[in-house]
Design a protein around this motif. Structure first.
Motif, PDB file in Angstrom:
ATOM      1  N   LEU A   1       0.818  -1.220   0.000  1.00 54.40           N
ATOM      2  CA  LEU A   1       0.000   0.000   0.000  1.00 54.40           C
ATOM      3  C   LEU A   1       0.849   1.266   0.000  1.00 54.40           C
ATOM      4  CD1 LEU A   1      -2.596  -0.998   2.799  1.00 54.40           C
ATOM      5  CD2 LEU A   1      -2.849  -1.289   0.335  1.00 54.40           C
ATOM      6  N   ALA A   2       2.149   1.104  -0.043  1.00 53.62           N
ATOM      7  CA  ALA A   2       3.054   2.225   0.207  1.00 53.62           C
ATOM      8  C   ALA A   2       2.861   3.383  -0.765  1.00 53.62           C
ATOM      9  CB  ALA A   2       4.511   1.742   0.164  1.00 53.62           C
TER      10      ALA A   2
ATOM     11  N   VAL B   1      -8.551   6.928  -3.765  1.00 50.05           N
ATOM     12  CA  VAL B   1      -8.737   6.087  -4.952  1.00 50.05           C
ATOM     13  C   VAL B   1      -7.589   5.096  -5.093  1.00 50.05           C
ATOM     14  CG1 VAL B   1      -8.944   6.070  -7.456  1.00 50.05           C
ATOM     15  CG2 VAL B   1     -10.080   7.869  -6.131  1.00 50.05           C
ATOM     16  N   SER B   2      -6.362   5.590  -5.016  1.00 48.01           N
ATOM     17  CA  SER B   2      -5.215   4.684  -5.169  1.00 48.01           C
ATOM     18  C   SER B   2      -5.136   3.704  -3.993  1.00 48.01           C
ATOM     19  CB  SER B   2      -3.918   5.492  -5.283  1.00 48.01           C
ATOM     20  OG  SER B   2      -3.703   6.286  -4.125  1.00 48.01           O
TER      21      SER B   2
ATOM     22  N   ARG C   1      -7.705   2.408  -2.487  1.00 48.10           N
ATOM     23  CA  ARG C   1      -8.698   1.365  -2.769  1.00 48.10           C
ATOM     24  C   ARG C   1      -8.142   0.353  -3.780  1.00 48.10           C
ATOM     25  NH1 ARG C   1     -14.174  -0.386  -2.210  1.00 48.10           N
ATOM     26  NH2 ARG C   1     -14.254  -2.169  -3.598  1.00 48.10           N
ATOM     27  N   VAL C   2      -7.477   0.857  -4.822  1.00 45.90           N
ATOM     28  CA  VAL C   2      -6.925  -0.041  -5.833  1.00 45.90           C
ATOM     29  C   VAL C   2      -5.860  -0.940  -5.219  1.00 45.90           C
ATOM     30  CG1 VAL C   2      -5.628  -0.159  -8.003  1.00 45.90           C
ATOM     31  CG2 VAL C   2      -7.441   1.552  -7.719  1.00 45.90           C
ATOM     32  N   ALA C   3      -4.984  -0.347  -4.429  1.00 50.38           N
ATOM     33  CA  ALA C   3      -3.915  -1.125  -3.797  1.00 50.38           C
ATOM     34  C   ALA C   3      -4.490  -2.138  -2.807  1.00 50.38           C
ATOM     35  CB  ALA C   3      -2.939  -0.187  -3.090  1.00 50.38           C
ATOM     36  N   TYR C   4      -5.536  -1.742  -2.106  1.00 50.97           N
ATOM     37  CA  TYR C   4      -6.179  -2.658  -1.158  1.00 50.97           C
ATOM     38  C   TYR C   4      -6.736  -3.872  -1.899  1.00 50.97           C
ATOM     39  CZ  TYR C   4      -9.696  -4.566   2.012  1.00 50.97           C
ATOM     40  OH  TYR C   4     -10.454  -5.418   2.772  1.00 50.97           O
ATOM     41  N   ARG C   5      -7.422  -3.634  -3.023  1.00 47.79           N
ATOM     42  CA  ARG C   5      -7.998  -4.747  -3.783  1.00 47.79           C
ATOM     43  C   ARG C   5      -6.899  -5.645  -4.345  1.00 47.79           C
ATOM     44  NH1 ARG C   5     -13.429  -4.798  -5.735  1.00 47.79           N
ATOM     45  NH2 ARG C   5     -14.683  -4.402  -3.873  1.00 47.79           N
TER      46      ARG C   5
ATOM     47  N   VAL D   1     -14.524   6.308  -7.313  1.00 46.74           N
ATOM     48  CA  VAL D   1     -14.734   5.664  -8.607  1.00 46.74           C
ATOM     49  C   VAL D   1     -14.377   4.188  -8.538  1.00 46.74           C
ATOM     50  CG1 VAL D   1     -14.419   7.747  -9.980  1.00 46.74           C
ATOM     51  CG2 VAL D   1     -12.412   6.401  -9.308  1.00 46.74           C
ATOM     52  N   GLU D   2     -13.552   3.810  -7.534  1.00 44.05           N
ATOM     53  CA  GLU D   2     -13.184   2.411  -7.328  1.00 44.05           C
ATOM     54  C   GLU D   2     -14.014   1.771  -6.218  1.00 44.05           C
ATOM     55  OE1 GLU D   2     -11.104   0.373  -8.815  1.00 44.05           O
ATOM     56  OE2 GLU D   2     -10.274   1.765 -10.288  1.00 44.05           O
TER      57      GLU D   2
END
Length: 998
Positions: free
Chosen positions: A133-134, A140-141, A143-147, A255-256
């Motif tokens: 997650l760094a 938004v970013s 959320r993407v990294a989490y997924r 948006v994510e």
């Protein structure tokens, strides 16, 4: 092309590999990009091993199409063919989760996260996830990294690389890393706020317990302190802004989509309390105001983000309070009540699909484990884990749970949690409901390794595990007590005597040493009787503990068991008929009256079942009278006859009291009766009918012994007061009048002597010393009261009422009803008094004033000295007397014109007055509610104390037992008294208006 009607070899292979729509799958494989898949049997077989091959193939097609170029497509497909780890992981995820397939379609390069298979990749922790997650610096970013991280967890999960506990721990670690990242973003956005305070984020619930779901609220508590010399108020405000911003980053939809809601409602005062507190403020709240469930929640508290030292200090400071929570008053009932409330709040249509909250669900395991932790964790620090399965393992190692039970519970909990994970993984939505669609059930079943008939196997396994959980949930808390005292040759670790006593104290037993002796006497040994007792006692102990008098319940159960121990049907009844055991537990722990009745006739236990005992339905007066008269007919003399009649009365009083208790307390199979008025009517009618049958039997015995078949005079018993109104309580006297009429050719003096002899002998027989509740007949409502003769002829009554009757006698006659003896004479007596109680001209003002004067005099003279007039159920404000005199004034004034008022029953007369518009519906409801409540209080006092009383008991346990009967749980007797005062105060206001004309 394949000829119409013929199946291609690809179609057949797809069908064999588990595709449910092979035609659609075949069309997807026709594309040039997927030619390697169609041609490679290994890939088709790999698709067939997924939870949903059709879903997996569709997701793969979307992923290939999203690569955006031939080179990227070839790289994906070539790697997929060559690398089994990637193939298993990627296809496994695509076949189990449409939501993660959507993520891969939006972020087509993330499949590379699944290529590596390094040792550290098997069980990543917070550090590894923080690296993942760094680079996220906005919601938004993040959320993407989490997924992307979630994708790798799901891949290891569906491939079996990690088990349930490891997956849940990884999800909690990912949540921890995400909270830290979100807090960093919040601090970077407000550096001035970050400089003012130390803010600690403490995880609660499943995140705190290192056992998170795929989709769940992340429960947190915030603690803050000022930095350096900063103003504390400003520091808390700054910390609150940071905490709120962190919550928004995780919870808001972008948006994510969103990550998950951060829930801070477990904080002191819940959503009404401040979001952030200092450590000292937290401590003050938990020391003074916290409820039992809040200490239960703190079991899983774990610092996860922000100032970890402050978070650790918070946990360490509150730990002593957590591990002494079991010493709080009503601790176990509070925890049990909370569990029941959770089940009660499930919509009826969902209760059988509820995987988490329903009976036999995950929460049953968690509550049972947490309850045992809190009870025994004070003395045994090995039990202080926030993780359910670790705590269960420690409980088994310490002997607090049988090892076999622990293994079964662990197995069932893992299965149910795995089901929950698979359900949530599909759409990444927060749900605990098992779907009803067969396609969904097939996918879940296959994901759990059920391949022959996935739907049927899943339903069967779910049902089995749910049954195991429900059985062990009931057994867990109580069974080790028996292992400690019953000298069982089980080979399992047992509770020490001290630990067993500790558990009994936590359950609410005041004398744990005596309770242990009772358990040992009941359950020790190798006899069949002891074996059945060991099966029954775990559940019975819980029901006893749910009462105000658990010690009395257990003692009474031992007495009944001792009395019926050699009776073959007794324990079989309790074991085989579900209602009987719980009914017995409720009855034995509800007070003194019902157990005392049962001790004198233990065979009446049979009434508590559903079989030949007749159940708890009251018997009709005709049947009661027939049985009493038959028993009297078989008796040798008057005293034996009355003893036989008393035997019937004892049994039927027990039936009525038991039915009342079960309806008021409720059982698992029988909910609490909502219509308290109907319950009061049932008790009043049953006791009144029983009294009438007893008097009829006594009269028959007296006449038979003194005169043979025929008395020289016709004789009738007229019920008065509550007896005539079908409103007798358990301890009420029977108000009566006696009337006779000489038979043709019999001298009046002879007839009078015979009638007086009958009355004297009836009173003597009914007053013969006995252990049964007394049946006192009171004739003080007769003409001239205590100064007048006990019995009069019909002509004498007629002469008296014509010349001397006073208004109070007309009022008393409103409840006159024939109950025993010569029916024709009784009918003519009622016809004689009807004009007095329903006067054609109504009441004059002088008569109304006299009634009001008598009422006021009664209030002032008969109220016991020192009694609280707001709590006296009979003579107090808004009590029985107030309501009854008001209703009776309506009857005297309007009974001649309104036929509905010509009834001896208070509630019927009040309803008739309302129907005749003599009283408004609202006022009638207020009076009815007060009368029903006051009657229930009198019944409760008699049931609890074993003797009649018109006010609430002063003893704390007795008061709590009355409260339990009236529907007030532990710790709520104050609410009961407040509600009683409020109800009767409203009734008195109506009485002042309607009766006194105020």
């Amino acid at each position: 092309m394949t000829a119409p009607g013929r199946r291609s070899s690809t179609f057949t292979r797809l069908l064999r590999h588990g595709f449910t729509d092979p035609s659609a799958a075949e069309r997807l494989l026709e594309s040039e990009q997927l030619a390697p898949i169609k041609a490679d049997p290994v890939l088709l077989e790999a698709l067939g091993t997924t939870a949903d091959p059709d879903l997996a193939l569709l997701g793969l097609v979307r992923l290939v199409e999203a690569q955006g170029g031939h080179t990227a497509e070839r790289e994906l497909l070539d790697t997929l063919v060559a690398a089994k780890p990637l193939r298993d992981r990627l296809l496994g995820v695509l076949g189990a989760s449409a939501a993660l397939a959507d993520h891969l379609a939006r972020h087509p390069g993330d499949w590379r996260e699944l290529v590596t298979y390094e040792p550290q990749d098997l069980h990543p922790g917070v550090t590894e996830f923080e690296r993942g997650l760094a680079e996220a610096d906005d919601p938004v970013s993040l959320r993407v990294a989490y997924r992307r991280c979630l994708l790798s967890i799901a891949a290891r999960d569906v491939c079996g690389t990690t088990d349930l506990a490891q997956t849940a721990a990884e999800l909690a670690d990912l949540a921890t890393a995400t909270l830290r990242a979100a807090l960093t973003i919040a601090c970077d956005a407000a550096p001035a706020d970050a400089a003012l305070c130390r803010l600690a984020v403490v995880a609660m619930g499943k995140c705190g317990g290192h056992e998170l779901n795929y989709v769940s609220d992340v429960d947190v508590i915030f603690v803050a302190e000022a930095v350096g010399g900063a103003d504390e108020g400003k520091a808390i405000q700054a910390a609150t802004r940071l905490a709120a911003h962190m919550m928004r980053i995780c919870s808001e939809t972008t948006v994510e989509g969103s990550i998950w809601p951060v829930d801070a409602n477990l904080r002191p005062e819940g959503r009404n309390g401040p979001l952030v507190r200092t450590l000292s403020s937290h401590l003050a709240y938990y020391q003074r105001w916290a409820k039992t469930w809040e200490f239960q929640a703190l079991l899983k508290a774990r610092p996860v983000a922000g100032d970890l030292d402050l978070g650790a200090e918070y946990v360490a400071t509150l730990a002593p309070l957590v591990w002494h929570a079991a010493e709080r008053e009503n601790f176990v009932p509070d925890v049990q009540k909370m569990r029941r409330r959770v089940v009660e709040n499930i919509p009826v249509a969902e209760v059988d699909r509820e995987l988490k909250l329903g009976p036999g669900g995950l929460r049953d395991v968690e509550f049972a484990v947490q309850l045992l932790q809190l009870v025994h964790g004070r003395a045994d620090s090995s039990l202080r884990s926030g993780t359910t399965l670790d705590a269960l393992k420690a409980l088994a190692a310490g002997g607090y749970v049988g090892r076999a039970d622990a293994v079964q519970l662990d197995d069932s909990y893992r299965f149910l949690r795995l089901m929950e994970h698979r359900i949530q993984l599909f759409r990444l939505r927060r749900t605990h409901l098992v779907p009803e669609d067969s396609a969904d059930l097939r996918r879940i079943g296959r994901s759990l390794g059920l391949r022959v008939d996935p739907v049927a196997e899943l339903k069967r396994e779910w049902k089995r595990h749910r049954a195991v959980v429900r059985r062990l949930h009931e057994k867990l808390f109580y069974r080790p007590l028996l292992d400690a005292v019953a000298q069982l040759a089980t080979g399992e670790a047992r509770l020490s005597a001290d630990a067993a006593r500790e558990r009994l104290v936590a359950l609410g037993y005041a004398d744990p040493a005596a309770a242990l002796r009772h358990l040992e006497a009941l359950a020790s040994g190798v006899s069949r009787k002891a074996a059945i007792q060991r099966t029954l006692l775990p559940v019975l102990l819980g029901w006893f503990a749910d009462s105000a008098e658990p010690d009395a319940g257990l003692l009474n159960f031992r007495k009944v068991s001792d009395a019926l121990g050699k009776t073959p049907w007794y324990l079989r009844l309790l074991r085989d008929e579900g209602a009987a055991a719980e009914n017995l537990a409720r009855v034995l722990s509800a007070g003194r009256l019902a157990p005392d009745l049962l001790m004198r006739a233990p065979e009446a236990v049979a009434l508590l079942g559903d079989g030949d005992g007749g159940g708890l339905e009251p018997r009709a007066r005709a049947h009661l009278e027939q049985e009493v008269l038959a028993a009297v007919g078989r008796a040798a003399g008057g005293e034996q006859a009355v003893t036989a009649a008393r035997g019937v009365r004892r049994r039927e009083l027990f039936r009525t009291a038991a039915a009342d208790i079960v309806a008021s307390y409720g059982t698992e199979e029988t909910p609490v009766v909502a219509d308290q008025g109907a319950l009061v009517d049932q008790v009043g009618g049953a006791v009144s009918d029983l009294t009438a049958a007893t008097l009829a039997g006594t009269l028959r015995a007296v006449v038979r012994d003194g005169w043979g078949d025929t008395l020289p005079t016709r004789f009738a018993v007229i019920a008065m007061g509550r007896f005539g109104g079908h409103e007798l309580g358990y301890g009420s006297d029977a108000d009566v009048l006696f009337v006779h009429e000489p038979r043709e050719g019999v001298d009046e003096h002879e007839a009078s002597r015979a009638a007086n002899a009958v009355v004297s002998e009836m009173r003597r027989l009914l007053q013969v010393s006995s252990a049964d509740p007394p049946l006192l007949i009171d004739a003080d409502l007769r003409p001239e009261g205590k100064s007048g003769p006990l019995v009069r002829s019909l002509k004498s009554y007629e002469a008296y009422y014509r010349r001397w009757s006073l208004v109070w006698e007309s009022q008393a006659l409103l409840r006159a009803e024939f109950v025993a003896g010569d029916e024709d004479l009784g009918r003519r007596f009622i016809e004689l008094v009807d004009p007095l109680r329903y006067p054609a001209e109504g009441l004059g003002e002088d008569a109304v004033r006299e009634i009001r004067r008598l009422k006021a005099r009664m209030e002032s003279e008969r109220m016991p000295r020192g009694a609280d007039p707001t709590l006296h159920s009979k003579l107090g404000r808004g009590g029985l007397s107030d309501v009854e005199w008001t209703v009776q004034l309506f009857q005297l004034r309007h009974g001649w014109d309104e036929p509905g008022l010509r009834t001896t029953r208070t509630r019927e007369a009040l309803a008739a007055a309302c129907a005749a518009e003599l009283v408004s519906g609202e006022d009638a409801a207020i009076l009815d509610e007060a009368w029903v409540l006051a009657t229930r209080v009198r019944n409760a006092v008699m049931l609890v104390r074993g003797r009649a009383g018109d006010t609430f008991p002063s003893d704390g346990r007795e008061l709590a037992a009355v409260g339990r009967y009236l529907g007030y749980g532990p710790g709520h007797v104050g609410d009961m008294l407040d509600d009683y005062r409020r109800t009767t105060r409203r009734a008195r206001a109506v009485v002042d208006e309607l009766f006194y004309g105020a």
